[in-house]
Design an enzyme around this catalytic site. Structure first.
Site, mmCIF file in Angstrom:
data_model
loop_
_atom_site.group_PDB
_atom_site.id
_atom_site.type_symbol
_atom_site.label_atom_id
_atom_site.label_comp_id
_atom_site.label_asym_id
_atom_site.label_seq_id
_atom_site.Cartn_x
_atom_site.Cartn_y
_atom_site.Cartn_z
ATOM 1 N N HIS A 175 -0.119 5.219 7.028
ATOM 2 C CA HIS A 175 0.191 5.580 5.645
ATOM 3 C C HIS A 175 0.486 7.067 5.514
ATOM 4 O O HIS A 175 -0.219 7.889 6.097
ATOM 5 C CB HIS A 175 -0.973 5.195 4.736
ATOM 6 C CG HIS A 175 -1.224 3.730 4.662
ATOM 7 N ND1 HIS A 175 -2.090 3.091 5.525
ATOM 8 C CD2 HIS A 175 -0.700 2.774 3.861
ATOM 9 C CE1 HIS A 175 -2.102 1.798 5.249
ATOM 10 N NE2 HIS A 175 -1.265 1.580 4.234
ATOM 11 N N ASN B 241 3.426 -5.381 5.810
ATOM 12 C CA ASN B 241 2.300 -6.227 6.187
ATOM 13 C C ASN B 241 2.747 -7.503 6.894
ATOM 14 O O ASN B 241 2.018 -8.046 7.722
ATOM 15 C CB ASN B 241 1.448 -6.555 4.960
ATOM 16 C CG ASN B 241 0.717 -5.326 4.452
ATOM 17 O OD1 ASN B 241 0.013 -4.655 5.192
ATOM 18 N ND2 ASN B 241 0.917 -4.998 3.178
ATOM 19 N N GLY C 57 -2.005 -4.294 0.921
ATOM 20 C CA GLY C 57 -2.230 -5.476 1.730
ATOM 21 C C GLY C 57 -1.287 -6.623 1.467
ATOM 22 O O GLY C 57 -1.293 -7.612 2.206
ATOM 23 N N SER D 28 0.804 -1.224 0.000
ATOM 24 C CA SER D 28 0.000 0.000 0.000
ATOM 25 C C SER D 28 0.834 1.270 0.000
ATOM 26 O O SER D 28 0.377 2.322 -0.466
ATOM 27 C CB SER D 28 -0.929 0.009 1.215
ATOM 28 O OG SER D 28 -0.194 -0.125 2.421
ATOM 29 N N ASP E 228 -5.041 6.937 9.767
ATOM 30 C CA ASP E 228 -4.741 5.618 10.333
ATOM 31 C C ASP E 228 -3.393 5.586 11.052
ATOM 32 O O ASP E 228 -3.063 4.603 11.718
ATOM 33 C CB ASP E 228 -4.804 4.532 9.262
ATOM 34 C CG ASP E 228 -3.789 4.733 8.130
ATOM 35 O OD1 ASP E 228 -2.908 5.601 8.234
ATOM 36 O OD2 ASP E 228 -3.907 4.007 7.125
#
Length: 204
Positions: free
Chosen positions: A167, A83, A54, A17, A164
């Site tokens: 990011h 991840n 992801g 991502s 979040d």
């Protein structure tokens, strides 16, 4: 690997991502801003998007042949591992996955920039050390260009992150691109040298 020196360098972005531009308009994502920065430096580069939000290193390794099958690739940016850390996956398996990816590029004479990652601190020192060692060790591979931490300069700066907290926002992406552009220009030069020299060596 192509052999036409005058052709643009096709740079595969194999990532998750962070390089897919998660949460941002396309024009504010990493790849769009990187492409603009490289163009501003006079580099003739076409980005080949193989970043999937992801993805773990296992996911990327599993789809690598597909990513390479869409056309010629002259260089690669590998940005993975985030991840794996978020899911607390085994660093030994991450090492195997990344080794497979790097071996595949090496076999195809494709120069690589490996940009590393750091494990979340809540997983403890032992896990974090094992995780970091994967990138540190692989970063010593001959001919590889190594960048220890993709998010360098962003951690601890919530104003550079999306809601979040993980990011980068548009301002954070600007910092990433400014830091990585000179490194990627070195990768592009390496690819151009490969494109020129491989026909003489009868390789490819």
């Amino acid at each position: 690997m192509r052999h036409a020196v005058a052709a643009p360098v096709r740079l595969l972005v194999l990532g998750d991502s962070l390089t897919a531009g998660y949460g941002l308009p396309a024009e504010e994502g990493f790849q769009a801003k990187l492409a603009a920065a490289l163009k501003a430096k006079g580099a003739d580069v076409v980005l080949v998007d193989a970043a999937v939000s992801g993805d773990t290193t296992a996911d990327a390794a599993a789809r690598l042949d597909w990513a390479l099958g869409g056309g010629e690739v002259d260089a690669a940016l590998v940005e993975l591992g985030g991840n794996d850390g978020l899911r607390a996956l085994d660093p030994k398996q991450m090492r195997a996955n990344l080794t497979h990816i790097l071996d595949t590029f090496q076999a195809k004479h494709i120069p690589v920039l490996l940009s590393g990652m750091i494990a979340p601190p809540n997983l403890g020192t032992e896990y974090g050390d094992q995780f970091t060692a994967v990138f540190t060790d692989l970063g010593r591979r001959p001919g590889l260009i190594y960048d220890p931490f993709f998010l360098e300069g962003l951690v601890g700066h919530p104003d550079l992150a999306q809601a979040d907290g993980l990011h980068p926002n548009a301002a954070g992406v600007d910092i990433e691109v400014a830091r990585l552009t000179p490194i990627i220009l070195t990768l592009v030069a390496q690819a151009q040298a490969q494109m020129k020299d491989l026909p003489k060596a009868g390789q490819g």
